[in-house]
Motif scaffolding. Structure first.
Motif, PDB file in Angstrom:
ATOM      1  N   LEU A  94     -39.884  24.987  -9.091  1.00 10.98           N
ATOM      2  CA  LEU A  94     -38.535  24.275  -9.318  1.00 10.98           C
ATOM      3  C   LEU A  94     -37.527  24.781 -10.312  1.00 10.98           C
ATOM      4  CD1 LEU A  94     -36.622  21.779  -8.848  1.00 10.98           C
ATOM      5  CD2 LEU A  94     -38.025  20.563 -10.388  1.00 10.98           C
ATOM      6  N   SER A  95     -36.344  24.803  -9.998  1.00 13.64           N
ATOM      7  CA  SER A  95     -35.524  25.394 -11.118  1.00 13.64           C
ATOM      8  C   SER A  95     -34.385  24.431 -10.905  1.00 13.64           C
ATOM      9  CB  SER A  95     -34.948  26.862 -10.923  1.00 13.64           C
ATOM     10  OG  SER A  95     -33.901  27.139 -11.859  1.00 13.64           O
ATOM     11  N   GLU A  96     -33.835  23.935 -12.218  1.00  9.72           N
ATOM     12  CA  GLU A  96     -32.801  23.052 -12.088  1.00  9.72           C
ATOM     13  C   GLU A  96     -31.619  23.799 -12.734  1.00  9.72           C
ATOM     14  OE1 GLU A  96     -34.976  20.364 -14.778  1.00  9.72           O
ATOM     15  OE2 GLU A  96     -35.113  18.828 -13.299  1.00  9.72           O
ATOM     16  N   ALA A  97     -30.694  23.763 -11.934  1.00 10.50           N
ATOM     17  CA  ALA A  97     -29.370  24.359 -12.343  1.00 10.50           C
ATOM     18  C   ALA A  97     -28.884  24.242 -13.854  1.00 10.50           C
ATOM     19  CB  ALA A  97     -28.445  24.016 -11.267  1.00 10.50           C
ATOM     20  N   ARG A  98     -29.065  22.893 -14.001  1.00  7.77           N
ATOM     21  CA  ARG A  98     -28.309  22.445 -15.640  1.00  7.77           C
ATOM     22  C   ARG A  98     -29.136  23.143 -16.618  1.00  7.77           C
ATOM     23  NH1 ARG A  98     -28.501  16.827 -17.732  1.00  7.77           N
ATOM     24  NH2 ARG A  98     -29.783  16.377 -16.071  1.00  7.77           N
ATOM     25  N   PHE A  99     -30.419  23.146 -16.596  1.00 12.56           N
ATOM     26  CA  PHE A  99     -31.081  23.836 -17.721  1.00 12.56           C
ATOM     27  C   PHE A  99     -31.724  25.062 -17.401  1.00 12.56           C
ATOM     28  CE2 PHE A  99     -30.738  19.884 -19.603  1.00 12.56           C
ATOM     29  CZ  PHE A  99     -31.098  18.762 -18.788  1.00 12.56           C
ATOM     30  N   ASN A 100     -31.735  25.598 -16.383  1.00 12.89           N
ATOM     31  CA  ASN A 100     -32.267  26.900 -16.040  1.00 12.89           C
ATOM     32  C   ASN A 100     -33.535  26.974 -16.604  1.00 12.89           C
ATOM     33  OD1 ASN A 100     -31.289  29.347 -14.880  1.00 12.89           O
ATOM     34  ND2 ASN A 100     -31.008  30.461 -16.911  1.00 12.89           N
ATOM     35  N   LYS A 101     -34.318  26.195 -16.415  1.00 14.70           N
ATOM     36  CA  LYS A 101     -35.721  26.434 -16.551  1.00 14.70           C
ATOM     37  C   LYS A 101     -36.330  26.403 -15.308  1.00 14.70           C
ATOM     38  CE  LYS A 101     -35.716  24.247 -21.124  1.00 14.70           C
ATOM     39  NZ  LYS A 101     -36.136  23.188 -21.951  1.00 14.70           N
ATOM     40  N   PHE A 102     -37.774  26.980 -15.370  1.00 12.16           N
ATOM     41  CA  PHE A 102     -38.572  26.994 -14.022  1.00 12.16           C
ATOM     42  C   PHE A 102     -39.743  26.154 -14.315  1.00 12.16           C
ATOM     43  CE2 PHE A 102     -36.555  29.846 -11.157  1.00 12.16           C
ATOM     44  CZ  PHE A 102     -35.532  30.564 -12.065  1.00 12.16           C
ATOM     45  N   TYR A 103     -40.040  25.496 -13.267  1.00  7.77           N
ATOM     46  CA  TYR A 103     -41.346  24.801 -13.422  1.00  7.77           C
ATOM     47  C   TYR A 103     -42.111  25.168 -12.251  1.00  7.77           C
ATOM     48  CZ  TYR A 103     -38.555  21.812 -16.452  1.00  7.77           C
ATOM     49  OH  TYR A 103     -37.564  21.460 -17.535  1.00  7.77           O
ATOM     50  N   PHE A 104     -43.445  25.566 -12.362  1.00  3.22           N
ATOM     51  CA  PHE A 104     -44.399  25.885 -11.422  1.00  3.22           C
ATOM     52  C   PHE A 104     -45.433  24.854 -11.432  1.00  3.22           C
ATOM     53  CE2 PHE A 104     -43.833  30.202  -9.948  1.00  3.22           C
ATOM     54  CZ  PHE A 104     -42.824  30.680 -10.816  1.00  3.22           C
ATOM     55  N   GLY A 105     -45.750  24.550 -10.080  1.00  7.52           N
ATOM     56  CA  GLY A 105     -46.913  23.605  -9.639  1.00  7.52           C
ATOM     57  C   GLY A 105     -48.431  24.452 -10.150  1.00  7.52           C
ATOM     58  N   SER A 106     -49.393  23.666  -9.981  1.00  6.32           N
ATOM     59  CA  SER A 106     -50.685  24.104 -10.485  1.00  6.32           C
ATOM     60  C   SER A 106     -51.096  25.179  -9.353  1.00  6.32           C
ATOM     61  CB  SER A 106     -51.475  22.926 -10.692  1.00  6.32           C
ATOM     62  OG  SER A 106     -51.567  22.220  -9.811  1.00  6.32           O
ATOM     63  N   GLY A 107     -50.692  25.133  -8.446  1.00  7.41           N
ATOM     64  CA  GLY A 107     -51.085  26.258  -7.359  1.00  7.41           C
ATOM     65  C   GLY A 107     -52.231  25.593  -6.635  1.00  7.41           C
ATOM     66  N   THR A 108     -51.827  26.054  -5.080  1.00 13.91           N
ATOM     67  CA  THR A 108     -53.021  25.615  -4.212  1.00 13.91           C
ATOM     68  C   THR A 108     -53.850  26.994  -3.858  1.00 13.91           C
ATOM     69  OG1 THR A 108     -51.756  24.075  -3.290  1.00 13.91           O
ATOM     70  CG2 THR A 108     -53.587  24.977  -1.898  1.00 13.91           C
ATOM     71  N   LYS A 109     -54.996  27.152  -3.998  1.00 15.87           N
ATOM     72  CA  LYS A 109     -55.884  28.217  -3.515  1.00 15.87           C
ATOM     73  C   LYS A 109     -56.202  28.052  -2.060  1.00 15.87           C
ATOM     74  CE  LYS A 109     -59.772  31.068  -4.836  1.00 15.87           C
ATOM     75  NZ  LYS A 109     -60.990  31.217  -5.478  1.00 15.87           N
ATOM     76  N   LEU A 110     -55.845  29.030  -1.433  1.00 15.41           N
ATOM     77  CA  LEU A 110     -56.110  29.059   0.020  1.00 15.41           C
ATOM     78  C   LEU A 110     -57.271  30.137   0.290  1.00 15.41           C
ATOM     79  CD1 LEU A 110     -55.594  28.047   3.105  1.00 15.41           C
ATOM     80  CD2 LEU A 110     -53.723  29.931   2.895  1.00 15.41           C
TER      81      LEU A 110
ATOM     82  N   GLN B  41     -53.795  25.682 -18.596  1.00 18.64           N
ATOM     83  CA  GLN B  41     -52.270  25.522 -18.339  1.00 18.64           C
ATOM     84  C   GLN B  41     -51.468  25.744 -16.988  1.00 18.64           C
ATOM     85  OE1 GLN B  41     -50.678  23.713 -20.791  1.00 18.64           O
ATOM     86  NE2 GLN B  41     -52.568  23.200 -21.900  1.00 18.64           N
ATOM     87  N   GLY B  42     -52.215  26.697 -16.204  1.00 18.28           N
ATOM     88  CA  GLY B  42     -51.213  27.246 -15.162  1.00 18.28           C
ATOM     89  C   GLY B  42     -50.380  28.138 -15.588  1.00 18.28           C
ATOM     90  N   LEU B  43     -49.251  28.084 -14.981  1.00 18.27           N
ATOM     91  CA  LEU B  43     -48.009  29.085 -15.119  1.00 18.27           C
ATOM     92  C   LEU B  43     -47.001  28.354 -15.716  1.00 18.27           C
ATOM     93  CD1 LEU B  43     -47.584  32.144 -14.284  1.00 18.27           C
ATOM     94  CD2 LEU B  43     -46.484  31.407 -12.084  1.00 18.27           C
ATOM     95  N   GLN B  44     -46.846  28.822 -17.001  1.00 16.94           N
ATOM     96  CA  GLN B  44     -45.995  28.117 -17.889  1.00 16.94           C
ATOM     97  C   GLN B  44     -44.735  29.158 -18.259  1.00 16.94           C
ATOM     98  OE1 GLN B  44     -46.136  24.930 -19.604  1.00 16.94           O
ATOM     99  NE2 GLN B  44     -47.828  24.720 -18.072  1.00 16.94           N
ATOM    100  N   PHE B  45     -43.423  28.625 -17.913  1.00 10.55           N
ATOM    101  CA  PHE B  45     -42.411  29.437 -18.488  1.00 10.55           C
ATOM    102  C   PHE B  45     -41.961  29.393 -19.908  1.00 10.55           C
ATOM    103  CE2 PHE B  45     -38.092  30.929 -18.459  1.00 10.55           C
ATOM    104  CZ  PHE B  45     -37.325  29.884 -19.021  1.00 10.55           C
ATOM    105  N   LEU B  46     -41.934  30.499 -20.593  1.00 11.64           N
ATOM    106  CA  LEU B  46     -42.000  30.642 -21.996  1.00 11.64           C
ATOM    107  C   LEU B  46     -40.358  30.719 -22.320  1.00 11.64           C
ATOM    108  CD1 LEU B  46     -44.709  33.280 -22.940  1.00 11.64           C
ATOM    109  CD2 LEU B  46     -44.712  30.542 -22.918  1.00 11.64           C
ATOM    110  N   ILE B  47     -39.760  31.831 -21.792  1.00 11.25           N
ATOM    111  CA  ILE B  47     -38.410  32.095 -22.325  1.00 11.25           C
ATOM    112  C   ILE B  47     -37.744  33.112 -21.263  1.00 11.25           C
ATOM    113  CG2 ILE B  47     -38.855  33.975 -23.639  1.00 11.25           C
ATOM    114  CD1 ILE B  47     -37.523  32.857 -25.926  1.00 11.25           C
ATOM    115  N   GLN B  48     -36.322  32.909 -21.400  1.00 11.32           N
ATOM    116  CA  GLN B  48     -35.729  33.697 -20.625  1.00 11.32           C
ATOM    117  C   GLN B  48     -34.334  34.642 -21.320  1.00 11.32           C
ATOM    118  OE1 GLN B  48     -32.559  31.893 -17.958  1.00 11.32           O
ATOM    119  NE2 GLN B  48     -31.967  33.717 -17.063  1.00 11.32           N
ATOM    120  N   TYR B  49     -34.099  35.636 -20.976  1.00  8.99           N
ATOM    121  CA  TYR B  49     -33.210  36.415 -21.487  1.00  8.99           C
ATOM    122  C   TYR B  49     -32.003  37.124 -20.467  1.00  8.99           C
ATOM    123  CZ  TYR B  49     -34.815  36.400 -26.131  1.00  8.99           C
ATOM    124  OH  TYR B  49     -35.163  35.942 -27.643  1.00  8.99           O
TER     125      TYR B  49
END
Lengths: 114, 115
Positions: A94-110, B41-49
């Motif tokens: 997920l990426s939120e436009a306001r904060f420009n941060k990315f969040y990944f889920g923990s993943g599903t191994k298939l 911790q899985g995949l963690q976002f650190l920083i963007q430039y």
């Protein structure tokens, strides 16, 4: 609280079976983007799809399809007629436009077995 | 091949040391992102430039720092290394900064082992 939840840690199917990978997200932004990435055993992350929050149309690409439902905050991924090469870890993000941060889920191994 | 390159591929170092990871984005991409992938911790976002300027910060420790140079390549500096810093570090790039709209293309990663 987790922004992106992939409740299925690991799924095993037999080749040619259909499989759905679940993704539930949480955000207060009205503008956001959802992604799926594939991480095969070789380790690299491969982009599969992007969806923005204003486009709830489902998408199909070959054997892959995605179901985006804002009402349930879900963005599920279905592989039809799975193949051994589909074996990988799949991440929803997920990426939120306001904060420009990315969040990944923990993943599903298939695991797709022949 | 995503077009994003990362060096080195593997790095083994001792606790307390400092290392630098390098990333070259795809041609034409102005944004660079750094991620840490560890088992717990899985995949963690650190920083963007974006075009040399820091644009977003995630779960980056104070012992870690990054920069993006005028030629758009980026470096992630990890200092006072601890065992828990052992992980796969990914770099990704995208065309714009655009509020997170762009898909990111990931490099092959650098596997850091701290002993």
């Amino acid at each position: 609280a987790q922004k992106v939840t992939q409740a299925q840690t690991e799924i095993s199917v037999v080749e040619k079976e259909d499989v759905t990978l679940d993704c539930v997200y949480e955000t207060r932004d009205t503008t956001y983007y959802l992604f799926w990435y594939k991480q095969p055993p070789s380790g690299e992350l491969v982009f599969l799809i992007r969806r923005n929050s204003f486009d709830e149309q489902n998408e199909i690409s070959g054997r892959y399809s995605w179901n985006f439902q804002k009402s349930t905050s879900s963005f599920n991924f279905t592989i039809t007629a799975s193949q051994v090469v589909d074996s990988a870890v799949y991440f929803c993000a997920l990426s939120e436009a306001r904060f420009n941060k990315f969040y990944f889920g923990s993943g599903t191994k298939l695991n797709v077995k022949p | 091949d995503s077009g994003v390159t990362q060096t080195p591929k593997h790095l083994i170092t001792a606790t307390g040391q400092r290392v630098t990871l390098r990333c070259s984005p795809r041609s034409g991409d102005l944004s660079v992102y750094w991620y840490q992938q560890s088992l717990d911790q899985g995949l963690q976002f650190l920083i963007q430039y974006y075009n040399g300027e820091e644009r977003a910060k995630g779960n980056i420790l104070e012992r870690f720092s990054a920069q993006q140079f005028p030629d758009l390549h980026s470096e992630l500096n990890l200092s006072s290394l601890e065992l828990g810093d052992s992980a796969l570090y990914f770099c990704a790039s995208s065309v714009r900064v655009a509020g997170g709209a762009d898909e990111q293309y990931f490099g092959p990663g650098t596997r850091l082992t701290v002993t």
